[in-house]
Design a protein around this motif. Structure first.
Motif, PDB file in Angstrom:
ATOM      1  N   LEU A 105       0.832  -1.204   0.000  1.00 16.29           N
ATOM      2  CA  LEU A 105       0.000   0.000   0.000  1.00 16.29           C
ATOM      3  C   LEU A 105       0.866   1.254   0.000  1.00 16.29           C
ATOM      4  CD1 LEU A 105      -2.858   1.252   0.261  1.00 16.29           C
ATOM      5  CD2 LEU A 105      -2.550   1.117   2.723  1.00 16.29           C
ATOM      6  N   GLY A 106       1.896   1.282   0.829  1.00 16.02           N
ATOM      7  CA  GLY A 106       2.798   2.427   0.879  1.00 16.02           C
ATOM      8  C   GLY A 106       3.564   2.624  -0.412  1.00 16.02           C
ATOM      9  N   LEU A 107       3.979   1.525  -1.014  1.00 18.02           N
ATOM     10  CA  LEU A 107       4.699   1.594  -2.293  1.00 18.02           C
ATOM     11  C   LEU A 107       3.836   2.259  -3.358  1.00 18.02           C
ATOM     12  CD1 LEU A 107       6.769  -1.201  -3.847  1.00 18.02           C
ATOM     13  CD2 LEU A 107       4.930  -0.254  -5.171  1.00 18.02           C
ATOM     14  N   ILE A 108       2.617   1.800  -3.483  1.00 17.91           N
ATOM     15  CA  ILE A 108       1.725   2.351  -4.507  1.00 17.91           C
ATOM     16  C   ILE A 108       1.310   3.780  -4.147  1.00 17.91           C
ATOM     17  CG2 ILE A 108      -0.492   2.049  -5.666  1.00 17.91           C
ATOM     18  CD1 ILE A 108      -0.087  -0.998  -5.227  1.00 17.91           C
ATOM     19  N   ALA A 109       1.047   4.033  -2.861  1.00 19.90           N
ATOM     20  CA  ALA A 109       0.659   5.382  -2.429  1.00 19.90           C
ATOM     21  C   ALA A 109       1.793   6.377  -2.685  1.00 19.90           C
ATOM     22  CB  ALA A 109       0.276   5.381  -0.955  1.00 19.90           C
ATOM     23  N   GLY A 110       3.041   5.952  -2.476  1.00 18.45           N
ATOM     24  CA  GLY A 110       4.184   6.819  -2.752  1.00 18.45           C
ATOM     25  C   GLY A 110       4.287   7.179  -4.221  1.00 18.45           C
ATOM     26  N   LEU A 111       4.044   6.214  -5.091  1.00 17.45           N
ATOM     27  CA  LEU A 111       4.088   6.486  -6.526  1.00 17.45           C
ATOM     28  C   LEU A 111       2.950   7.406  -6.954  1.00 17.45           C
ATOM     29  CD1 LEU A 111       5.035   2.939  -7.840  1.00 17.45           C
ATOM     30  CD2 LEU A 111       6.521   4.933  -7.628  1.00 17.45           C
TER      31      LEU A 111
ATOM     32  N   ILE B  96       9.506   5.292  -2.832  1.00 16.66           N
ATOM     33  CA  ILE B  96       8.817   4.122  -2.297  1.00 16.66           C
ATOM     34  C   ILE B  96       8.967   4.067  -0.779  1.00 16.66           C
ATOM     35  CG2 ILE B  96       8.878   1.598  -2.225  1.00 16.66           C
ATOM     36  CD1 ILE B  96       9.554   1.748  -5.268  1.00 16.66           C
ATOM     37  N   LEU B  97      10.165   4.292  -0.276  1.00 14.00           N
ATOM     38  CA  LEU B  97      10.384   4.269   1.173  1.00 14.00           C
ATOM     39  C   LEU B  97       9.600   5.384   1.868  1.00 14.00           C
ATOM     40  CD1 LEU B  97      14.209   3.519   1.334  1.00 14.00           C
ATOM     41  CD2 LEU B  97      12.322   1.957   1.823  1.00 14.00           C
ATOM     42  N   LEU B  98       9.595   6.562   1.281  1.00  5.10           N
ATOM     43  CA  LEU B  98       8.816   7.660   1.848  1.00  5.10           C
ATOM     44  C   LEU B  98       7.318   7.382   1.752  1.00  5.10           C
ATOM     45  CD1 LEU B  98      10.855  10.714   0.557  1.00  5.10           C
ATOM     46  CD2 LEU B  98      10.771   9.829   2.888  1.00  5.10           C
TER      47      LEU B  98
ATOM     48  N   ALA C 103       2.323   6.038   4.439  1.00  6.50           N
ATOM     49  CA  ALA C 103       1.183   5.178   4.738  1.00  6.50           C
ATOM     50  C   ALA C 103       1.041   4.986   6.245  1.00  6.50           C
ATOM     51  CB  ALA C 103       1.342   3.832   4.042  1.00  6.50           C
ATOM     52  N   LEU C 104       2.155   4.822   6.927  1.00  2.54           N
ATOM     53  CA  LEU C 104       2.113   4.720   8.389  1.00  2.54           C
ATOM     54  C   LEU C 104       1.582   6.014   8.999  1.00  2.54           C
ATOM     55  CD1 LEU C 104       5.500   2.909   9.048  1.00  2.54           C
ATOM     56  CD2 LEU C 104       3.214   1.959   9.324  1.00  2.54           C
ATOM     57  N   LEU C 105       2.054   7.151   8.500  1.00  2.00           N
ATOM     58  CA  LEU C 105       1.582   8.447   8.978  1.00  2.00           C
ATOM     59  C   LEU C 105       0.088   8.611   8.700  1.00  2.00           C
ATOM     60  CD1 LEU C 105       2.124  11.303  10.154  1.00  2.00           C
ATOM     61  CD2 LEU C 105       2.596  12.020   7.797  1.00  2.00           C
ATOM     62  N   GLY C 106      -0.344   8.232   7.522  1.00  2.00           N
ATOM     63  CA  GLY C 106      -1.760   8.319   7.175  1.00  2.00           C
ATOM     64  C   GLY C 106      -2.622   7.443   8.078  1.00  2.00           C
ATOM     65  N   GLY C 107      -2.133   6.256   8.405  1.00  2.00           N
ATOM     66  CA  GLY C 107      -2.855   5.392   9.334  1.00  2.00           C
ATOM     67  C   GLY C 107      -2.958   6.009  10.716  1.00  2.00           C
ATOM     68  N   TRP C 108      -1.889   6.646  11.157  1.00  3.58           N
ATOM     69  CA  TRP C 108      -1.900   7.307  12.455  1.00  3.58           C
ATOM     70  C   TRP C 108      -2.867   8.496  12.448  1.00  3.58           C
ATOM     71  CZ3 TRP C 108      -0.547  12.230  14.123  1.00  3.58           C
ATOM     72  CH2 TRP C 108      -0.501  12.386  15.505  1.00  3.58           C
ATOM     73  N   ILE C 109      -2.835   9.288  11.373  1.00  4.27           N
ATOM     74  CA  ILE C 109      -3.752  10.430  11.251  1.00  4.27           C
ATOM     75  C   ILE C 109      -5.202   9.944  11.270  1.00  4.27           C
ATOM     76  CG2 ILE C 109      -4.603  12.212   9.655  1.00  4.27           C
ATOM     77  CD1 ILE C 109      -1.678  12.629   8.803  1.00  4.27           C
ATOM     78  N   GLY C 110      -5.467   8.872  10.538  1.00  3.87           N
ATOM     79  CA  GLY C 110      -6.828   8.334  10.516  1.00  3.87           C
ATOM     80  C   GLY C 110      -7.281   7.841  11.872  1.00  3.87           C
ATOM     81  N   ALA C 111      -6.391   7.199  12.608  1.00  2.89           N
ATOM     82  CA  ALA C 111      -6.741   6.700  13.939  1.00  2.89           C
ATOM     83  C   ALA C 111      -6.964   7.844  14.919  1.00  2.89           C
ATOM     84  CB  ALA C 111      -5.645   5.766  14.446  1.00  2.89           C
ATOM     85  N   GLN C 112      -6.188   8.909  14.817  1.00  4.89           N
ATOM     86  CA  GLN C 112      -6.287  10.023  15.757  1.00  4.89           C
ATOM     87  C   GLN C 112      -7.477  10.937  15.476  1.00  4.89           C
ATOM     88  OE1 GLN C 112      -4.311  10.284  18.503  1.00  4.89           O
ATOM     89  NE2 GLN C 112      -3.560   8.325  17.765  1.00  4.89           N
ATOM     90  N   PHE C 113      -7.739  11.216  14.213  1.00  2.00           N
ATOM     91  CA  PHE C 113      -8.724  12.233  13.877  1.00  2.00           C
ATOM     92  C   PHE C 113     -10.041  11.690  13.332  1.00  2.00           C
ATOM     93  CE2 PHE C 113      -4.604  14.429  13.479  1.00  2.00           C
ATOM     94  CZ  PHE C 113      -4.810  15.405  14.440  1.00  2.00           C
TER      95      PHE C 113
ATOM     96  N   LEU D 161      -2.683  10.489   1.386  1.00  2.00           N
ATOM     97  CA  LEU D 161      -2.547  11.740   2.128  1.00  2.00           C
ATOM     98  C   LEU D 161      -1.245  11.764   2.922  1.00  2.00           C
ATOM     99  CD1 LEU D 161      -3.778  14.430   3.229  1.00  2.00           C
ATOM    100  CD2 LEU D 161      -4.709  13.039   5.084  1.00  2.00           C
ATOM    101  N   GLY D 162      -0.963  10.688   3.619  1.00  8.38           N
ATOM    102  CA  GLY D 162       0.278  10.603   4.390  1.00  8.38           C
ATOM    103  C   GLY D 162       1.504  10.669   3.499  1.00  8.38           C
ATOM    104  N   ALA D 163       1.454   9.992   2.350  1.00  9.40           N
ATOM    105  CA  ALA D 163       2.578  10.018   1.413  1.00  9.40           C
ATOM    106  C   ALA D 163       2.781  11.419   0.842  1.00  9.40           C
ATOM    107  CB  ALA D 163       2.358   9.007   0.296  1.00  9.40           C
ATOM    108  N   LEU D 164       1.691  12.129   0.560  1.00  2.15           N
ATOM    109  CA  LEU D 164       1.814  13.510   0.081  1.00  2.15           C
ATOM    110  C   LEU D 164       2.478  14.393   1.122  1.00  2.15           C
ATOM    111  CD1 LEU D 164      -1.638  14.032  -1.665  1.00  2.15           C
ATOM    112  CD2 LEU D 164       0.601  14.196  -2.762  1.00  2.15           C
TER     113      LEU D 164
END
Length: 86
Positions: free
Chosen positions: A9-15, A33-35, A40-50, A69-72
């Protein structure tokens, strides 16, 4: 969601985020890809928090939206930091 699914998911979201961001992108495809995975991890955290839910399922629109969103955010911050050094 498992770790392998999160990486994919992160790989595709980064692209996708790289294609959305305007201008010339700094960094290689591997860095994107690494970013994207970090995003994706950041986006998951944002979704869980907000929004009360993070990256639940691989095929969920919420998961994809949060991951992109997190990848952006991560790619934008990385571009601002690296672009400033040049």
């Amino acid at each position: 969601m498992g770790w392998i699914a999160l990486i994919v998911l992160g790989l595709i979201a980064g692209l996708i985020a790289r294609a959305i961001l305007p201008g010339k992108q700094t960094g290689s495809l591997i860095m994107t890809i690494l970013l994207g995975i970090v995003g994706a991890l950041l986006g998951g955290w944002i979704g869980a928090q907000f929004f009360g839910g993070g990256l639940e399922e691989f095929w969920s629109l919420q998961s994809w939206g949060l991951a992109i969103l997190g990848a952006l955010i991560v790619l934008g911050i990385y571009g601002a930091i690296v672009g400033r050094k040049r």
